[in-house]
Write a protein that holds these residues in place. Structure first.
Motif, PDB file in Angstrom:
ATOM      1  N   LYS A   8       0.837  -1.208   0.000  1.00 26.49           N
ATOM      2  CA  LYS A   8       0.000   0.000   0.000  1.00 26.49           C
ATOM      3  C   LYS A   8       0.871   1.258   0.000  1.00 26.49           C
ATOM      4  CE  LYS A   8      -3.916   2.194   0.325  1.00 26.49           C
ATOM      5  NZ  LYS A   8      -4.896   2.158  -0.754  1.00 26.49           N
ATOM      6  N   GLU A  29      -4.524   4.899  -4.804  1.00 21.92           N
ATOM      7  CA  GLU A  29      -5.135   6.141  -4.340  1.00 21.92           C
ATOM      8  C   GLU A  29      -5.024   7.177  -5.440  1.00 21.92           C
ATOM      9  OE1 GLU A  29      -6.978   6.492  -1.898  1.00 21.92           O
ATOM     10  OE2 GLU A  29      -6.469   4.815  -0.585  1.00 21.92           O
ATOM     11  N   HIS A  31      -6.176  11.668  -6.511  1.00 20.70           N
ATOM     12  CA  HIS A  31      -6.240  13.045  -6.020  1.00 20.70           C
ATOM     13  C   HIS A  31      -7.073  13.143  -4.744  1.00 20.70           C
ATOM     14  CE1 HIS A  31      -4.346  14.989  -9.463  1.00 20.70           C
ATOM     15  NE2 HIS A  31      -5.040  14.174 -10.241  1.00 20.70           N
ATOM     16  N   THR A  32      -8.074  12.268  -4.640  1.00 18.44           N
ATOM     17  CA  THR A  32      -8.978  12.311  -3.491  1.00 18.44           C
ATOM     18  C   THR A  32      -8.200  12.315  -2.180  1.00 18.44           C
ATOM     19  OG1 THR A  32     -10.490  11.018  -4.832  1.00 18.44           O
ATOM     20  CG2 THR A  32     -10.983  11.187  -2.496  1.00 18.44           C
ATOM     21  N   MET A  33      -7.356  11.298  -2.010  1.00 20.48           N
ATOM     22  CA  MET A  33      -6.571  11.224  -0.779  1.00 20.48           C
ATOM     23  C   MET A  33      -5.336  12.114  -0.877  1.00 20.48           C
ATOM     24  SD  MET A  33      -7.720   9.605   1.707  1.00 20.48           S
ATOM     25  CE  MET A  33      -6.464   8.986   2.770  1.00 20.48           C
ATOM     26  N   ALA A  36      -6.131  15.861  -0.073  1.00 19.16           N
ATOM     27  CA  ALA A  36      -6.575  16.012   1.311  1.00 19.16           C
ATOM     28  C   ALA A  36      -5.415  15.818   2.278  1.00 19.16           C
ATOM     29  CB  ALA A  36      -7.692  15.021   1.609  1.00 19.16           C
ATOM     30  N   CYS A  89     -13.089  13.939   9.438  1.00 18.74           N
ATOM     31  CA  CYS A  89     -14.210  13.223   8.811  1.00 18.74           C
ATOM     32  C   CYS A  89     -15.300  12.952   9.841  1.00 18.74           C
ATOM     33  CB  CYS A  89     -13.736  11.893   8.226  1.00 18.74           C
ATOM     34  SG  CYS A  89     -12.805  12.069   6.731  1.00 18.74           S
ATOM     35  N   ASN A  93     -19.100  14.318   9.782  1.00 13.79           N
ATOM     36  CA  ASN A  93     -20.185  13.341   9.818  1.00 13.79           C
ATOM     37  C   ASN A  93     -21.176  13.660  10.945  1.00 13.79           C
ATOM     38  OD1 ASN A  93     -21.560  11.132   8.957  1.00 13.79           O
ATOM     39  ND2 ASN A  93     -20.250   9.635   9.977  1.00 13.79           N
TER      40      ASN A  93
ATOM     41  N   ALA B  70     -12.558  16.048  -1.969  1.00 14.97           N
ATOM     42  CA  ALA B  70     -12.427  14.617  -1.691  1.00 14.97           C
ATOM     43  C   ALA B  70     -13.808  13.993  -1.541  1.00 14.97           C
ATOM     44  CB  ALA B  70     -11.608  14.401  -0.425  1.00 14.97           C
ATOM     45  N   PHE B  71     -14.692  14.666  -0.819  1.00  9.64           N
ATOM     46  CA  PHE B  71     -16.039  14.125  -0.635  1.00  9.64           C
ATOM     47  C   PHE B  71     -16.798  14.083  -1.962  1.00  9.64           C
ATOM     48  CE2 PHE B  71     -15.723  15.725   3.918  1.00  9.64           C
ATOM     49  CZ  PHE B  71     -15.217  14.510   4.333  1.00  9.64           C
ATOM     50  N   ARG B  73     -15.522  13.850  -4.970  1.00  5.81           N
ATOM     51  CA  ARG B  73     -14.964  12.783  -5.808  1.00  5.81           C
ATOM     52  C   ARG B  73     -15.419  11.412  -5.349  1.00  5.81           C
ATOM     53  NH1 ARG B  73     -10.056  13.697  -8.886  1.00  5.81           N
ATOM     54  NH2 ARG B  73      -9.459  11.564  -8.372  1.00  5.81           N
ATOM     55  N   ILE B  74     -15.466  11.216  -4.032  1.00  3.79           N
ATOM     56  CA  ILE B  74     -15.883   9.907  -3.533  1.00  3.79           C
ATOM     57  C   ILE B  74     -17.360   9.684  -3.841  1.00  3.79           C
ATOM     58  CG2 ILE B  74     -16.226   8.512  -1.475  1.00  3.79           C
ATOM     59  CD1 ILE B  74     -13.679   9.822  -0.344  1.00  3.79           C
ATOM     60  N   GLU B  78     -16.780   6.658  -5.953  1.00  2.00           N
ATOM     61  CA  GLU B  78     -16.299   5.559  -5.131  1.00  2.00           C
ATOM     62  C   GLU B  78     -17.311   4.973  -4.154  1.00  2.00           C
ATOM     63  OE1 GLU B  78     -11.962   5.765  -4.005  1.00  2.00           O
ATOM     64  OE2 GLU B  78     -12.242   7.751  -4.827  1.00  2.00           O
ATOM     65  N   ILE B 303     -18.154   9.629   3.501  1.00  2.00           N
ATOM     66  CA  ILE B 303     -17.253   9.793   4.643  1.00  2.00           C
ATOM     67  C   ILE B 303     -16.760   8.418   5.098  1.00  2.00           C
ATOM     68  CG2 ILE B 303     -17.106  10.544   7.041  1.00  2.00           C
ATOM     69  CD1 ILE B 303     -18.993  12.848   6.314  1.00  2.00           C
ATOM     70  N   ASN B 304     -17.659   7.421   5.075  1.00  2.81           N
ATOM     71  CA  ASN B 304     -17.234   6.063   5.435  1.00  2.81           C
ATOM     72  C   ASN B 304     -16.141   5.558   4.510  1.00  2.81           C
ATOM     73  OD1 ASN B 304     -18.899   5.795   7.582  1.00  2.81           O
ATOM     74  ND2 ASN B 304     -20.507   4.688   6.477  1.00  2.81           N
ATOM     75  N   MET B 306     -14.069   7.321   2.790  1.00  2.00           N
ATOM     76  CA  MET B 306     -12.853   8.098   3.078  1.00  2.00           C
ATOM     77  C   MET B 306     -12.159   7.552   4.320  1.00  2.00           C
ATOM     78  SD  MET B 306     -11.655  11.445   2.262  1.00  2.00           S
ATOM     79  CE  MET B 306     -10.446  12.505   3.014  1.00  2.00           C
ATOM     80  N   LYS B 309     -10.368   4.375   3.615  1.00  2.00           N
ATOM     81  CA  LYS B 309      -9.103   4.666   2.938  1.00  2.00           C
ATOM     82  C   LYS B 309      -8.057   5.074   3.962  1.00  2.00           C
ATOM     83  CE  LYS B 309     -10.783   6.612  -1.416  1.00  2.00           C
ATOM     84  NZ  LYS B 309      -9.779   6.073  -2.345  1.00  2.00           N
TER      85      LYS B 309
END
Lengths: 112, 335
Positions: A8, A29, A31-33, A36, A89, A93, B70-71, B73-74, B78, B303-304, B306, B309
Motif C-alpha cells: 500500500k 489512491e 487526487h482524493t486522498m 486532502a 471526517c 459526519n 475529496a467528498f 470525488r468519492i 467511489e 465519509i465512510n 474516506m 481509505k
C-alpha cells in the motif's frame, strides 16, 4: 501482472536515512486522498515541505513528498495527518447527522 | 453579511484572484494556523438546505477545498452501487448494435441496496451473494387491433412492444435472494433502451457537484432610476429594490443563487459600485441520487469510504514504521 501484491505504501529511493525527507508511493489512491493529505500535512508546523503528484493517469499510484524541519520523521507526520484527517471526517459526519436530524429545512417532492 | 476578506475569492471583469487558501503555519506572522480539531469544530457549519426523495442541497462551511473535493470525488466515483456488468445476448435484431445496447443496459440505475451484497472480486464465481440476474425477452409485432383509417397513426397504435424500456428488464431471483430481497428493478421504469419494428426482438440474460457561495457587495448606492437594469445583471431574487425608500440592496438569502456572471462589471457605471467574490470555504453541495441510496445517505457513505481509505493507509504506515524502526537508528543503541 505480478503475482506478489503491491504494498500500500512504499518509501521511494533517495529518502533520507532518518526519514526526515522522503517520498511515499501510495498504491490505489488518487487526487482524493492525495490532495486532502497534502493539505493536512501542510497544516503541521513541523513540515517544511509537502506536495503530491499523480505520476501517470493510468497508473493507480500517487506520490507524496514530505520534508521535515529539525530532522523529524516524516512517517510520524504522515501518521499524524492520517489521524487528524480521520477526526475531521468524524466531525463533519456528526455535524451533518445533527443538521439532518434537528435543522428545519425545505422538504419537497421531486419527480424523476 | 460581513465576510473576512481572507475568505474571499475575488472576481474581477477579466480575472479571478486570491484562489488558494493561505492559512498555513508560517504564512502569517504571529498567527497559529496549525491543525486544531477544537478550532475546526467551532468554525465548521453543516447545514441542509433542501431535501427531496432524489436530491439534497447542503452547505459545508469552514473546510478547505481539498476536503470538499475529496467528498465530491468519492460521492461520484467511489460509493459502491449495483450495475449490470455482463450481458449475454442470444438474439438482437434491433438496429442498435450488441455492444452499444450492452453499454446502455450497463448504465441503468438499479434499486438494489449495495450494502446487502458483497463485492464480486475479479475471477470469483457468481453467487447469490454477489450477483443479481436479469433477463430481457421482447418481440415487436404489428398491433392486431389497429384499423386502417387514421392519417397519422402513432407507434403505439401501429405496433406492440415498439420500445425496449428499462421496465422490460426482469429480475430472476437466485438462491436465497427471493426471501432476502423484494422488487429488484431499475429505479426508473421509463428509460428507452432501443426502438423496435415488427420482426425485431431482443433476448438477453443479464451524479454530485459543488460551488462556492457567491458574495456581492454594493460599494456605493445604486441610482434608483437604473435599479431594474442593475437587478437584471444578477440571477432572479438576488437584488432587492425598495421603490418607496429608493434603495437597492442585495438580498442576503437570495445571494446564494447568483451565478456570478460578471454582467454587472460590463456596465461602465456599475463596475465601480460593486465588488464580486466567492467565499472560499463555503461549499454549496448539490447531490442527486439515481441509485438505491437516499440522497441524504450519500455524504455519510462518502465519509465512510474516506475513513476506510484512511484506516488502510494508517495500517500500512504503522507497519512501515515498525519495519523501519527495526533496522533504523532508533533510541535504543547497544554497543
Amino acid at each position: 501482472m505480478a503475482t506478489e501484491t503491491t504494498p500500500k505504501i512504499r518509501i521511494m529511493k533517495g529518502a533520507a536515512s532518518d526519514l526526515s525527507a522522503a517520498t511515499y508511493q501510495v498504491h490505489d489512491e488518487s487526487h482524493t486522498m492525495g490532495n486532502a493529505l497534502r493539505w493536512m500535512l501542510m497544516k503541521n508546523p513541523k513540515v517544511e515541505f509537502c506536495g503530491y503528484s499523480v505520476p501517470h493517469p493510468s497508473e493507480p499510484n500517487i506520490q507524496i513528498r514530505i520534508q521535515m524541519y529539525d530532522n523529524l520523521s516524516s512517517l510520524q507526520a504522515l501518521l499524524k495527518a492520517l489521524e487528524d484527517l480521520d477526526n475531521l471526517c468524524e466531525t463533519i459526519n456528526d455535524a451533518y447527522a445533527e443538521s439532518l436530524k434537528n435543522d428545519d429545512y425545505e422538504k419537497w417532492d421531486e419527480k424523476s | 453579511m460581513d465576510v473576512d476578506s481572507r475568505r474571499l475569492v475575488q472576481i474581477g471583469a477579466e480575472r479571478v484572484s486570491h484562489i488558494g487558501d493561505t492559512e498555513f503555519p508560517g504564512h502569517y506572522p504571529n498567527e497559529d494556523h496549525s491543525w486544531n480539531l477544537d478550532k475546526f469544530r467551532e468554525k465548521l457549519t453543516v447545514q441542509i438546505q433542501r431535501l427531496s426523495q432524489r436530491s439534497i442541497e447542503f452547505d459545508l462551511v469552514g473546510v478547505d477545498a481539498s476536503i470538499a473535493n475529496a467528498f465530491r470525488r468519492i460521492m461520484i466515483a467511489e460509493v459502491p452501487t449495483m450495475a449490470i456488468e455482463q450481458v449475454y445476448i442470444f438474439n438482437n435484431t434491433t438496429v442498435i448494435h450488441d455492444e452499444i445496447l450492452a453499454h446502455r443496459i450497463g448504465l441503468i440505475p438499479l434499486n438494489v441496496d449495495p450494502t446487502q451484497m458483497d463485492m464480486k472480486e475479479d475471477g470469483a464465481p457468481p453467487t447469490d451473494r454477489n450477483t443479481i440476474e436479469f433477463q430481457i425477452n421482447i418481440q415487436c409485432t404489428h398491433n392486431p387491433d389497429y384499423k386502417k383509417g387514421s392519417s397519422s397513426p402513432t407507434d403505439d397504435e401501429l405496433y406492440v412492444n415498439h420500445q425496449l424500456l428499462s421496465s422490460h428488464v426482469e429480475w430472476k431471483p437466485v438462491g436465497e435472494q427471493s426471501t432476502r430481497m423484494t422488487d429488484v428493478a431499475p429505479t426508473n421504469p421509463n428509460i428507452v433502451l432501443a426502438k423496435l419494428r415488427p420482426g425485431q426482438g431482443v433476448e438477453m440474460s443479464l451524479l454530485a457537484t459543488y460551488r462556492l457561495h457567491p458574495n456581492i457587495i454594493i460599494k456605493s448606492p445604486i441610482p434608483i432610476e437604473r435599479a431594474d437594469e442593475f437587478s437584471k445583471c444578477f440571477s432572479p431574487g438576488v437584488v432587492k429594490i425598495n421603490k418607496k425608500k429608493g434603495t437597492v440592496e442585495i438580498d442576503q438569502k437570495g445571494m446564494r443563487n447568483d451565478t456570478v456572471s460578471r454582467e454587472v462589471l460590463r456596465d461602465p457605471e456599475f463596475k465601480d459600485m460593486v465588488e464580486l467574490g466567492r467565499i472560499r470555504d463555503w461549499f454549496i453541495f448539490q447531490v442527486e441520487s439515481e441509485s438505491a441510496y437516499k440522497p441524504e445517505q450519500l455524504l455519510p457513505e462518502a465519509i465512510n469510504v474516506m475513513r476506510e481509505k484512511i484506516s488502510t493507509m494508517r495500517e500500512a504506515a504503522t507497519a512501515l514504521l515498525k519495519a523501519h524502526g527495526e533496522g533504523g537508528d532508533d533510541d535504543v543503541v547497544m554497543e
